[in-house]
Design an enzyme around this catalytic site. Structure first.
Site, PDB file in Angstrom:
ATOM      1  N   ALA A  69      36.866  -6.589  -2.153  1.00 62.88           N
ATOM      2  CA  ALA A  69      37.615  -8.353  -2.076  1.00 62.88           C
ATOM      3  C   ALA A  69      37.170  -8.648  -3.733  1.00 62.88           C
ATOM      4  O   ALA A  69      36.146  -8.597  -4.337  1.00 62.88           O
ATOM      5  CB  ALA A  69      37.437  -9.362  -1.537  1.00 62.88           C
ATOM      6  N   ALA A  70      38.311  -9.679  -4.253  1.00 61.15           N
ATOM      7  CA  ALA A  70      38.279  -9.666  -6.218  1.00 61.15           C
ATOM      8  C   ALA A  70      37.091 -10.571  -5.877  1.00 61.15           C
ATOM      9  O   ALA A  70      36.009 -10.881  -6.632  1.00 61.15           O
ATOM     10  CB  ALA A  70      39.733 -10.818  -6.416  1.00 61.15           C
ATOM     11  N   CYS A  71      36.381 -11.862  -4.726  1.00 66.41           N
ATOM     12  CA  CYS A  71      36.131 -12.282  -4.778  1.00 66.41           C
ATOM     13  C   CYS A  71      34.693 -11.483  -4.412  1.00 66.41           C
ATOM     14  O   CYS A  71      33.654 -12.321  -4.766  1.00 66.41           O
ATOM     15  CB  CYS A  71      35.910 -13.314  -4.028  1.00 66.41           C
ATOM     16  SG  CYS A  71      35.939 -13.027  -1.957  1.00 66.41           S
ATOM     17  N   ALA A  72      34.254 -10.309  -4.447  1.00 60.26           N
ATOM     18  CA  ALA A  72      33.419  -9.663  -4.231  1.00 60.26           C
ATOM     19  C   ALA A  72      32.704  -9.029  -5.406  1.00 60.26           C
ATOM     20  O   ALA A  72      32.433  -7.700  -4.770  1.00 60.26           O
ATOM     21  CB  ALA A  72      33.204  -9.605  -2.565  1.00 60.26           C
TER      22      ALA A  72
END
Length: 77
Positions: free
Chosen positions: A22-25
């Site tokens: 994920a982008a947030c990870a």
């Protein structure tokens, strides 16, 4: 079932911008909470790709990207 780092390099050569997780990870060694929440297996989590569509992405672009990704995966299998 393929080496995702090699796959990403092949896709980059073909101008398909993809990443794992994920982008947030990004840059973290964590699993996607979203994929885990929908019940994906560990193998699916490790083999997932994230693709982003842009404002000017066309249906033909998506079809071509699918063809390129399929070919890249087959070449690594």
């Amino acid at each position: 079932g393929v080496d995702v780092e090699r796959l990403l390099m092949l896709l980059d050569e073909r101008v398909i911008m993809a990443s794992t997780g994920a982008a947030c990870a990004a840059n973290k060694d964590t699993k996607s909470q979203v994929l885990m929440a929908i019940g994906c297996s560990d193998a699916a989590l490790q083999g997932s790709l994230r693709l982003t569509l842009g404002r000017f992405t066309t249906p033909d672009d998506i079809t071509e990207a699918g063809r390129i990704i399929t070919g890249a995966v087959r070449s690594l299998a």
